[in-house]
Write a protein that holds these residues in place. Structure first.
Motif, short mmCIF file in Angstrom:
data_model
loop_
_atom_site.label_atom_id
_atom_site.label_comp_id
_atom_site.label_asym_id
_atom_site.label_seq_id
_atom_site.Cartn_x
_atom_site.Cartn_y
_atom_site.Cartn_z
N PRO A 799 0.83 -1.20 0.00
CA PRO A 799 0.00 0.00 0.00
C PRO A 799 0.86 1.26 0.00
O PRO A 799 1.91 1.31 0.65
CB PRO A 799 -0.82 -0.13 1.28
CG PRO A 799 -0.88 -1.61 1.53
CD PRO A 799 0.43 -2.14 1.07
N LYS A 800 0.43 2.27 -0.74
CA LYS A 800 1.22 3.50 -0.87
C LYS A 800 0.76 4.62 0.07
O LYS A 800 1.45 5.62 0.23
CB LYS A 800 1.14 4.01 -2.31
CG LYS A 800 1.72 3.04 -3.33
CD LYS A 800 3.19 2.74 -3.05
CE LYS A 800 3.78 1.82 -4.12
NZ LYS A 800 5.17 1.46 -3.79
N VAL A 801 -0.41 4.47 0.66
CA VAL A 801 -0.92 5.51 1.57
C VAL A 801 -1.19 4.90 2.93
O VAL A 801 -1.31 3.67 3.07
CB VAL A 801 -2.22 6.14 1.02
CG1 VAL A 801 -1.95 6.86 -0.29
CG2 VAL A 801 -3.29 5.08 0.82
N ILE A 823 -8.02 3.63 4.30
CA ILE A 823 -7.46 4.22 3.08
C ILE A 823 -8.52 4.16 1.99
O ILE A 823 -9.43 3.31 2.02
CB ILE A 823 -6.17 3.49 2.64
CG1 ILE A 823 -6.48 2.03 2.30
CG2 ILE A 823 -5.12 3.54 3.73
CD1 ILE A 823 -5.27 1.29 1.74
N GLU A 824 -8.42 5.04 1.02
CA GLU A 824 -9.41 5.14 -0.04
C GLU A 824 -9.23 3.97 -1.03
O GLU A 824 -8.11 3.49 -1.25
CB GLU A 824 -9.25 6.47 -0.79
CG GLU A 824 -9.52 7.70 0.06
CD GLU A 824 -10.98 7.76 0.51
OE1 GLU A 824 -11.84 7.20 -0.20
OE2 GLU A 824 -11.25 8.36 1.57
N VAL A 831 -5.01 -6.27 -3.10
CA VAL A 831 -6.18 -6.63 -2.31
C VAL A 831 -5.86 -6.33 -0.85
O VAL A 831 -4.93 -6.92 -0.26
CB VAL A 831 -6.54 -8.12 -2.48
CG1 VAL A 831 -7.72 -8.48 -1.59
CG2 VAL A 831 -6.86 -8.43 -3.93
N LEU A 832 -6.61 -5.38 -0.26
CA LEU A 832 -6.37 -5.03 1.13
C LEU A 832 -6.73 -6.21 2.03
O LEU A 832 -7.87 -6.68 2.03
CB LEU A 832 -7.22 -3.81 1.51
CG LEU A 832 -7.07 -3.34 2.96
CD1 LEU A 832 -5.67 -2.80 3.21
CD2 LEU A 832 -8.12 -2.27 3.28
N LEU A 833 -5.73 -6.70 2.78
CA LEU A 833 -5.98 -7.83 3.68
C LEU A 833 -6.36 -7.37 5.08
O LEU A 833 -6.97 -8.13 5.83
CB LEU A 833 -4.73 -8.72 3.77
CG LEU A 833 -4.29 -9.38 2.45
CD1 LEU A 833 -3.07 -10.25 2.69
CD2 LEU A 833 -5.43 -10.22 1.86
N THR A 854 -5.36 -6.84 12.02
CA THR A 854 -6.77 -7.11 11.82
C THR A 854 -6.97 -7.73 10.45
O THR A 854 -6.09 -7.63 9.59
CB THR A 854 -7.59 -5.82 11.91
OG1 THR A 854 -7.26 -4.98 10.79
CG2 THR A 854 -7.32 -5.09 13.21
N ALA A 855 -8.09 -8.37 10.24
CA ALA A 855 -8.40 -8.98 8.96
C ALA A 855 -9.61 -8.29 8.35
O ALA A 855 -10.59 -8.00 9.05
CB ALA A 855 -8.67 -10.48 9.12
N GLY A 856 -9.53 -7.99 7.05
CA GLY A 856 -10.68 -7.40 6.39
C GLY A 856 -10.70 -5.88 6.52
O GLY A 856 -9.67 -5.23 6.69
N LEU A 857 -11.90 -5.33 6.45
CA LEU A 857 -12.06 -3.88 6.35
C LEU A 857 -12.38 -3.21 7.68
O LEU A 857 -12.82 -2.05 7.71
CB LEU A 857 -13.16 -3.56 5.33
CG LEU A 857 -12.93 -4.14 3.93
CD1 LEU A 857 -14.10 -3.79 3.01
CD2 LEU A 857 -11.62 -3.61 3.34
N VAL A 858 -12.24 -3.89 8.83
CA VAL A 858 -12.54 -3.28 10.12
C VAL A 858 -11.61 -2.10 10.37
O VAL A 858 -10.46 -2.09 9.91
CB VAL A 858 -12.43 -4.32 11.26
CG1 VAL A 858 -13.43 -5.44 11.07
CG2 VAL A 858 -11.02 -4.87 11.35
N THR A 859 -12.09 -1.10 11.13
CA THR A 859 -11.29 0.12 11.36
C THR A 859 -11.08 0.37 12.85
O THR A 859 -10.94 1.52 13.28
CB THR A 859 -11.99 1.33 10.72
OG1 THR A 859 -13.32 1.43 11.25
CG2 THR A 859 -12.05 1.18 9.21
N SER A 860 -11.10 -0.68 13.63
CA SER A 860 -10.81 -0.53 15.06
C SER A 860 -10.24 -1.85 15.57
O SER A 860 -10.42 -2.90 14.95
CB SER A 860 -12.06 -0.15 15.86
OG SER A 860 -13.03 -1.20 15.75
#
Length: 1028
Positions: A799-801, A823-824, A831-833, A854-860
């Motif tokens: 990832p770059k950001v 990240i956007e 593929v964001l892991l 963490t796994a997946g798109l969780v943000t906490s």
């Protein structure tokens, strides 16, 4: 001359009347012996033992010359064994033979060699260094020192015991000892020494050569085709039954793979293949032929061929046996031996060579005597030999001279015979030479007539017997040694007759049947019944319950047959028999069943998917064949499967059919089964193995996928095509791919059926770029259909950001919650892991940070295991399969103080109606502990009930209890910002009035009120601390 012969006969007869005597028979013979030079053993023992009566005496020969056993000699006899003291190679190496004798004759043993094993040291000369370009192949010569017998070889690298392992890249020849490295690598630098080991019995000796240094020039990364360097001989001779080992090793880059095949036959199940070696166990004549070693890599192949020639030591097929022969008779003995080369056969008499002379003719493996004399008695041996060995066979010839003697075999004293029947009266006296025989009835001399026959061996046969034939019959025997006679009395009885004969029958498999058979006979004699099937006697006890006598009455011999099988068909004969005669009647039993196996399955007109089968009809087992079934199996499966045919239904009168829908380029065996109204019969024997012809692939490869790899790479994966679907040799894959949204397709050919991925590299490939991918298979007959298009992404980049707005909040004294903004989607290069949280103590470096992913798109995330009252720095990064991206700006968080360590004390309780009031001393936090905001009580009625949690802001609590309450378990602990403290546990018992009780594992609870200090010894003993 007559006096001499009489004396010989007298001596011979006296010997016959005493204990049986016989010539020597070897029970143990000397064996080939290998004696290690320098051994601590001071003697060699060559074994020899013969059974004989009287006992044998022994002599020994060395290289054909008799050994003299002198008192001070190094040779001595112990029983029959030869003991050689302090053996010396120059004097004692050679071939030894044992000679055993007694008055009956002499035999010689097989020859046994005594050889001396040795292994000298390697030459002390320094070995030249070797310099080679890295990536090329190299060979180190072992040049072993003088030795006997063979050696085993290993190689040392730099020091003992760092032996070079056997792998596909390096090979040590056990024929020459040389070391071969197919493709040198940087790790091969160093000093090399050949390590040779000799194994003689239980003695092992090893020596090693001077070291030779290997240095490598600059690497040459170019690939090149194989070149075979270690080769087996053009002609390898082997003895049947031994193990044959062929060696083959090649240089090449990449390291070549070695394959073996037999050019003039199929691979044997006795092959033990391990790439550079082909080993054939228990080799036989069927293994003779031309063998090919093939070395192959992606740049090409190299082959080498050589023959295995099988030979064999002599082996007896026919040998002589101890023989007693009459004086004056002729004798022919034969010895036949197999071997390759063909063995020559010679003869010995009493240990001496025997050749043709006077009455004796020797012709290869045959020995003929004319008109035997007593002097021909003795021990004889036939010897078969070729260059691989020698075998001996021994036998004793005893020439006999005897006057007629009936003591061992007199004429039967009472001879019963059936009226109108036939009687046979043998006359067999012991006599040598053969006696002249005469018969009399009373005083009447009998001669051959229509009813009387005297055979050449002296047997008397009387036919169509009547009552007038009763009387005394005497046999007279005479030869030049003397005369004798023996008499028997003939008694005539009533004949045996079948009164109810068995009848023919026709039944199906599995049914039961009884065959009848009744008879009449002479009442003075016992009657027995026997049955036979197609002239073979039936054993009722071994019939597995199929046959049983139907009656126990003497005159009834009925036979019951249960659960009849096809094998029970045939002609049954019932025989009623007494000691004097018998009567028989027969009947035919037909058992109908499923057809027998068809015969002679032949395969012809072989195409890629069809063959033509033909066969011959088997037995219909008395029920017409309705149809045939064709089955097949391949080398990939041992199970037989029914095949589709043309015509679909094969009629019972057919003897040919086409098998369809076969797999191209597949090995098949076929068999045919016939059926009728009674079922499906046994299958035919399998046909010979055939291989269908090749065809272009008909199935596209599956499992198309990919992704991953290094930057600027596109990795394409697929599932290798199984052998069933390859349809031909030269199998490989054709890949077509293009960047999604573009027009032109790129193609790549990937050889070998076992290939399962392809890597396309190009600087223009961006990260995580979608490609359209298709795949098809090919072989030397053409290309197959193309698969559906799949989307495969090129290699990802990290990832770059970084995530932003990272927040951390302390929770309790050892935990915190972390949250962030993701990240956007447009910033992703793969593929964001998930996200990686890094946290480290103030003062530590970020490199020492602990990490949570963490796994997946969780943000906490919730982080545990922190230290109380500690400042932490926290950052968050995104990650994918290529790695972890840049960190977010770090944020700080400080964990809270820990909860008080002291548990509540002075716990007391008071029962009041349906409640119990529980009190305790308040806990006051120290300066380094977090404040107390309340208390938690865990209340459990008993060990089986569910616990209940109560919260209190003060140091007391009222709890409702049932009327039948007897006891409860209670835990009390403080709680606050730093978390929960350590609990105190008490056991409450109902009591009259107010009381305070604690659990005691030793003493019973005291029923009156007690106050206990929290820091007293009693409290330590009675209160246990448990986590909630």
């Amino acid at each position: 001359m007559e006096l001499s012969l009489s004396s010989l006969l007298a001596v011979w007869c006296q010997a016959q009347s005493s204990t049986r005597i016989y010539g020597p028979v070897f029970e143990e013979q000397p064996a080939h012996t290998l004696f290690p030079e320098g051994s601590a053993e001071e003697k060699v023992i060559l074994a020899c033992r013969a059974r004989a009566s009287p006992p044998a005496t022994y002599r020994w020969k060395m290289n054909g010359t008799e050994i003299k056993m002198e008192p001070d000699s190094r040779y001595r006899l112990v029983a029959g064994d030869l003991v050689i003291s302090n053996p010396v190679k120059a004097k004692d190496a050679g071939s030894y033979q044992c000679v055993a004798s007694n008055p009956r004759g002499t035999v010689v043993s097989r020859e046994a060699s005594l050889r001396f094993g040795f292994l000298q040291e390697f030459s002390a000369e320094e070995r030249d260094p070797v310099k080679i370009t890295e990536g090329w192949g190299v060979m180190f010569a072992c040049s072993p020192p003088p030795h006997y017998p063979g050696l085993s070889y290993r190689w040392l690298l730099n020091e003992f015991p760092n032996f070079i392992p056997a792998d596909g890249r390096r090979f040590v020849s056990q024929t020459t000892g040389n070391l071969y490295i197919a493709k040198t690598e940087a790790s091969d630098l160093g000093n090399y020494s050949c390590f040779a080991t000799s194994h003689i019995d239980f003695i092992t000796k090893s020596v090693f050569s001077k070291f030779s240094r290997l240095s490598l020039a600059a690497e040459d990364a170019r690939q090149y085709a194989p070149s075979i360097k270690a080769r087996f001989p053009a002609d390898t001779y082997a003895l049947a039954g031994q193990m044959v080992t062929l060696e083959c090793f090649a240089f090449g880059n990449p390291v070549p793979r070695i394959k073996w095949r037999k050019l003039d036959g199929s691979q044997s199940s006795k092959w033990i293949g391990s790439e550079p070696l082909l080993q054939i166990q228990d080799v036989g004549f069927e293994d003779e032929g031309t063998y090919e070693c093939e070395a192959e890599n992606i740049k090409g192949r190299d082959t080498y061929q050589g023959r295995i020639i099988i030979q064999a030591q002599p082996e007896w097929l026919e040998v002589i046996t101890d023989t007693e022969a009459d004086i004056g008779s002729d004798l022919r003995w034969s010895c036949v031996a197999a071997g390759k080369p063909r063995p020559a056969v010679r003869w010995l008499r009493n240990g001496q060579p025997l050749t043709s002379q006077n009455r004796i003719e020797v012709s290869g493996g045959e020995l003929r005597f004319s008109k035997l004399v007593l002097e021909d008695s003795g021990m004889y041996q036939c010897v078969a030999e070729n260059k691989h060995g020698t075998v001996y066979a021994s036998a004793e010839l005893t020439v006999q001279a005897l006057a007629p003697d009936f003591r061992l075999n007199p004429v039967k004293r009472l001879i019963p015979a059936a009226r109108s029947g036939k009687v046979i009266i043998p006359c067999q006296p012991r006599a040598a030479p053969k006696a002249t025989i005469l018969w009399t009835k009373g005083t009447e001399l009998l001669i051959n007539s229509s009813r009387v026959t005297i055979t050449t061996d002296g047997t008397l046969i009387l036919q169509n017997i009547s009552k007038s034939d009763e009387g005394k019959y005497t046999c007279f025997a005479e030869n030049f040694m003397g005369k004798a006679n023996s008499t028997g009395i003939l008694s005539v009885r009533d004949a045996t007759k079948i009164t109810l004969a068995p009848s023919s029958a026709d039944i199906n498999v599995g049914e039961n049947l009884t065959l009848q058979c009744h008879a009449s006979h002479d009442p003075t004699m016992d009657l027995t019944f026997t049955w036979s099937l197609d002239d073979f006697p039936i054993d009722l006890d071994k019939s597995e319950g199929h046959y049983r006598r139907a009656s126990v009455k003497e005159a009834i011999g009925d036979l019951s047959i249960f659960n009849t099988q096809l094998k029970h068909s045939g002609r049954y004969t019932c025989t009623a028999q007494t000691v004097v005669d018998s009567a028989s009647e027969s009947a035919t039993l037909t058992v109908r069943g499923p057809p027998g196996p068809p015969g002679g399955v032949v395969v012809r007109d072989i195409s890629d998917s069809t063959v033509q089968l033909s066969w011959s009809r088997g037995f219909d087992n008395h029920s017409p064949i309705a149809r045939y079934i064709v089955e097949a199996r391949t080398l990939l499966s041992s199970n037989w499967k029914q095949m589709r045919t043309n015509p679909v239904n094969i009629e019972g009168n057919a003897e040919t059919a086409q098998v369809v829908n076969l797999i191209p380029w597949m090995d098949y065996e076929f068999r045919v089964l016939a059926s009728n109204i009674l079922g499906v019969g046994e299958p035919s024997l399998p046909s010979s193995k055939i291989r269908t012809k090749e065809a272009a692939p008909t199935v596209a490869p599956s499992g198309l996928s990919g992704g991953g790899g290094a930057p600027n790479e596109l990795i394409i994966n697929w599932t290798p095509t199984l052998r069933d679907y390859q349809n031909g040799d030269g199998f490989g894959y054709i890949l077509s791919f293009r960047k999604k949204g573009t027009e032109g397709w790129l193609t790549a050919r990937v050889p070998h059926a076992e290939s399962l991925h392809y890597v396309y590299r190009n600087e223009s490939i961006g990260p995580y770029t979608p490609f359209e991918v298709k795949i098809r298979a090919y072989n030397r007959k053409g290309e197959g259909p193309e698969s559906l298009t799949a989307i495969v992404y090129s290699a990802e980049e990290e990832p770059k950001v970084a995530p932003f707005r990272v927040r951390a909040k302390a929770v309790l004294s050892s935990e915190m919650d972390v949250s962030w903004e993701p990240i956007e989607q447009g910033d992703m290069t793969g593929v964001l892991l998930g996200y990686e949280i890094r946290y480290w103590k103030d003062g530590d470096k970020e490199e020492a940070a602990d990490r949570v992913r963490t796994a997946g798109l969780v943000t906490s995330a919730h982080v545990t295991g922190l230290h109380p009252s500690t400042k932490y720095h926290v950052s968050v990064r995104a990650y994918n399969r290529a790695g972890t991206g840049p960190p977010s700006p770090s944020t700080n968080v400080t964990t809270t103080k820990p909860p008080p360590k002291r548990p509540p004390g002075n716990i007391s309780w008071t029962f009041s109606g349906s409640t119990v009031n529980i009190k305790w001393d308040p806990v006051v936090a120290k300066a380094d502990e977090s404040a107390v905001t309340g208390y938690k009580m865990l209340y459990r009625q008993d060990s089986h009930s569910a616990p209940m949690l109560f919260l209190a802001s003060k140091n007391q609590l009222d709890i409702p209890v049932p009327e039948d309450f007897t006891h409860a378990f209670v835990q009390i602990r403080v709680t606050g910002p730093g978390g929960d403290g350590i609990p105190a546990e008490v056991h409450i018992l109902r009591n009259s009035g107010t009381s305070m009780m604690v659990e005691d594992s030793v003493t019973r609870p005291v029923p009156h009120a007690v106050t206990i200090a929290a820091n007293s010894l009693v409290l330590v003993a009675l209160i246990r601390y448990l986590e909630l």
